[in-house]
Motif scaffolding. Structure first.
Motif, mmCIF file in Angstrom:
data_model
loop_
_atom_site.group_PDB
_atom_site.id
_atom_site.type_symbol
_atom_site.label_atom_id
_atom_site.label_comp_id
_atom_site.label_asym_id
_atom_site.label_seq_id
_atom_site.Cartn_x
_atom_site.Cartn_y
_atom_site.Cartn_z
ATOM 1 N N UNK A 132 0.691 -1.318 0.132
ATOM 2 C CA UNK A 132 0.061 0.024 0.047
ATOM 3 C C UNK A 132 0.876 1.292 -0.067
ATOM 4 N N UNK A 133 1.993 1.466 0.734
ATOM 5 C CA UNK A 133 2.754 2.394 0.678
ATOM 6 C C UNK A 133 3.634 2.618 -0.441
ATOM 7 N N UNK A 134 4.194 1.489 -1.187
ATOM 8 C CA UNK A 134 4.669 1.615 -2.384
ATOM 9 C C UNK A 134 3.680 2.221 -3.584
ATOM 10 N N UNK A 135 2.412 1.475 -3.403
ATOM 11 C CA UNK A 135 1.483 1.834 -4.564
ATOM 12 C C UNK A 135 1.245 3.627 -4.229
ATOM 13 N N UNK A 136 1.086 3.916 -3.251
ATOM 14 C CA UNK A 136 0.864 5.380 -3.017
ATOM 15 C C UNK A 136 2.226 6.177 -3.378
ATOM 16 N N UNK A 137 3.350 5.445 -3.598
ATOM 17 C CA UNK A 137 4.438 6.281 -3.866
ATOM 18 C C UNK A 137 5.330 6.762 -2.403
ATOM 19 N N UNK A 138 6.507 6.362 -2.408
ATOM 20 C CA UNK A 138 7.536 6.757 -1.282
ATOM 21 C C UNK A 138 8.854 6.937 -1.873
ATOM 22 N N UNK A 139 9.506 7.205 -0.869
ATOM 23 C CA UNK A 139 11.108 7.211 -1.042
ATOM 24 C C UNK A 139 11.801 6.284 -1.323
ATOM 25 N N UNK A 140 12.934 6.202 -2.110
ATOM 26 C CA UNK A 140 13.762 4.872 -2.373
ATOM 27 C C UNK A 140 14.299 4.775 -0.806
ATOM 28 N N UNK A 141 14.116 3.410 -0.597
ATOM 29 C CA UNK A 141 15.021 2.859 0.706
ATOM 30 C C UNK A 141 14.389 3.372 1.818
ATOM 31 N N UNK A 142 13.077 3.523 1.763
ATOM 32 C CA UNK A 142 12.256 3.957 2.867
ATOM 33 C C UNK A 142 12.553 3.226 4.199
ATOM 34 N N UNK A 143 13.336 4.012 5.252
ATOM 35 C CA UNK A 143 13.819 2.873 6.562
ATOM 36 C C UNK A 143 12.278 2.102 7.084
ATOM 37 N N UNK A 144 11.280 2.983 7.169
ATOM 38 C CA UNK A 144 10.300 2.293 7.726
ATOM 39 C C UNK A 144 9.791 1.153 6.940
ATOM 40 N N UNK A 145 9.687 1.130 5.773
ATOM 41 C CA UNK A 145 9.510 0.134 4.835
ATOM 42 C C UNK A 145 10.491 -1.115 4.937
ATOM 43 N N UNK A 146 11.704 -0.520 5.021
ATOM 44 C CA UNK A 146 12.884 -1.662 5.415
ATOM 45 C C UNK A 146 12.382 -2.473 6.684
ATOM 46 N N UNK A 147 12.020 -1.731 7.622
ATOM 47 C CA UNK A 147 11.879 -2.518 9.107
ATOM 48 C C UNK A 147 10.559 -3.267 9.093
ATOM 49 N N UNK A 148 9.619 -2.834 7.963
ATOM 50 C CA UNK A 148 8.357 -3.449 8.026
ATOM 51 C C UNK A 148 8.746 -4.902 6.836
ATOM 52 N N UNK A 149 9.479 -4.518 6.077
ATOM 53 C CA UNK A 149 10.100 -5.932 5.271
ATOM 54 C C UNK A 149 10.857 -6.944 6.114
ATOM 55 N N UNK A 150 11.616 -6.430 6.953
ATOM 56 C CA UNK A 150 12.361 -7.145 7.969
ATOM 57 C C UNK A 150 11.218 -8.180 8.994
ATOM 58 N N UNK A 151 10.475 -7.350 9.371
ATOM 59 C CA UNK A 151 9.477 -8.250 10.303
ATOM 60 C C UNK A 151 8.555 -9.126 9.289
#
Length: 364
Positions: A132-151
């Motif tokens: 959902x965050x990527x679909x709406x557009x975000x910054x490259x290497x967003x640390x919040x998304x990286x954390x969610x990906x790790x989880x």
């Protein structure tokens, strides 16, 4: 009974008054009358059968010897007193222990399934949030998304751990199945042991039926566990591919089309083994080759899991070797981002005259 008692007391008084030699006779008479009094008093209430008429031996036969009738206090037990009867008791104890293990194994399967369902729900929740965050557009290497990906990756690893537990459970159930074969062999051997009685063979037949029923339950449970392992293994493999693609999307800050998406014009694949699997033409800046490359490599690994890949830098003309090499190194890093071991990807250089740099990927 009361009249006899009064008579005994009267005789006792007479015995005390007399000191003559006839005292011994009175004593014997007293003893005899006392015995008759006891028998008379018990005649109306005694549970013993009457001895009047018929054989006295038959009248005093109270019960058969234990084990002679083939029944006993505990149903199917060692009632015959033979060696085979003892063997039957031992085998039945082994079967009861095995039946308890079957119930325990079934409980472990249900528990593992519950854990897998819970972790899968958490995993899909995190993946949906990232998409959902990527679909709406975000910054490259967003640390919040990286954390969610790790989880999300941690949740998938927990599912993988549950699958490993199911594999161990399958091995234990296979051991239980071998135990049923041992019991059946032991029962067949017990039929050949001399010195058995008919009841022993009846109990052997009943025990054989019980073991066969347990064997059916174990075989069904074993098949169910193996199906669960196969299903979850395929699920995890597919989700790991999606996670790798999702990692590249987070790195670039945009959502790819997904597995099997359309390939850009600057990208082509070849299915023949002696031709390149992938040809990437760098005829424009920022060629979006990652997702189509990932799809082609995934399909190649599905066909040949042990495959090794060659990444070949093909310059577009003279003086373009450096730029072609740089493009090939970028493709190599994409392989690393996919989770491909470095020892399965080799970087080489080739020659060409297409007027534009290309990178060819071969499957070996």
């Amino acid at each position: 009974m009361a009249g006899f008692s009064r008579l005994i007391r009267r005789l006792a008084r007479g015995l005390g008054e007399s000191r003559s030699n006839s005292s011994m006779l009175h004593l014997r008479t007293l003893a005899a009358l006392a015995g008759l009094a006891v028998l008379a008093g018990c005649a109306s209430t005694s549970p013993l059968p009457s001895i009047a008429g018929g054989s006295s031996a038959a009248g005093y036969q109270l019960a058969a010897a234990p084990g002679a009738s083939g029944s006993g206090l505990f149903g199917r037990s060692d009632v015959s007193g033979t060696f085979v009867g003892q063997k039957i008791a031992q085998l039945r104890g082994d079967l009861r222990a095995l039946e308890a293990q079957i119930g325990q194994r079934a409980g472990e399967l249900q528990q593992a399934r519950s854990v897998i369902v819970q972790n899968a729900q958490d995993y899909y929740t995190r993946v949906a949030s990232i998409n959902a965050r990527l679909q709406g557009g975000t910054t490259p290497g967003n640390p919040r998304l990286v954390q969610e990906w790790n989880q999300a990756q941690a949740q998938l690893s927990r599912i993988d751990g549950s699958v490993a537990q199911l594999t161990e459970l399958s091995n234990r159930v296979a051991t239980d199945a071998a135990m049923t074969n041992y019991l059946l062999d032991s029962i067949r051997s017990a039929y050949e042991i001399p010195g058995a009685v008919e009841e022993d063979h009846h109990q052997l037949a009943a025990l054989q039926d019980d073991v066969n029923r347990s064997k059916v339950q174990i075989d069904r449970l074993h098949a169910e566990i193996n199906q669960e392992v196969s299903r979850q293994t395929g699920y995890i493999a597919g989700e790991r591919q999606d996670l790798s693609m999702l990692a590249m999307a987070i790195k670039q800050g945009e959502l790819h089309s997904g597995r099997g998406g359309a390939m850009p014009a600057a990208y082509s694949t070849a299915s023949v083994s002696d031709r390149p699997l992938v040809i990437i033409r760098f005829d424009q800046p920022n060629v979006a080759y990652e997702q189509p490359l990932y799809t082609a490599v995934s399909q190649a690994l599905d066909r040949r899991p042990e495959a090794i890949f060659d990444v070949v830098a093909v310059p577009g003309g003279s003086g373009m070797a450096t730029s072609a090499r740089r493009h090939a190194e970028r493709v190599m890093r994409t392989f690393t981002d996919m989770g491909m071991p470095r020892d399965r990807v080799r970087l080489t250089s080739g020659s060409g005259s297409a007027g534009v740099d290309e990178v060819h990927v071969y499957v070996r």
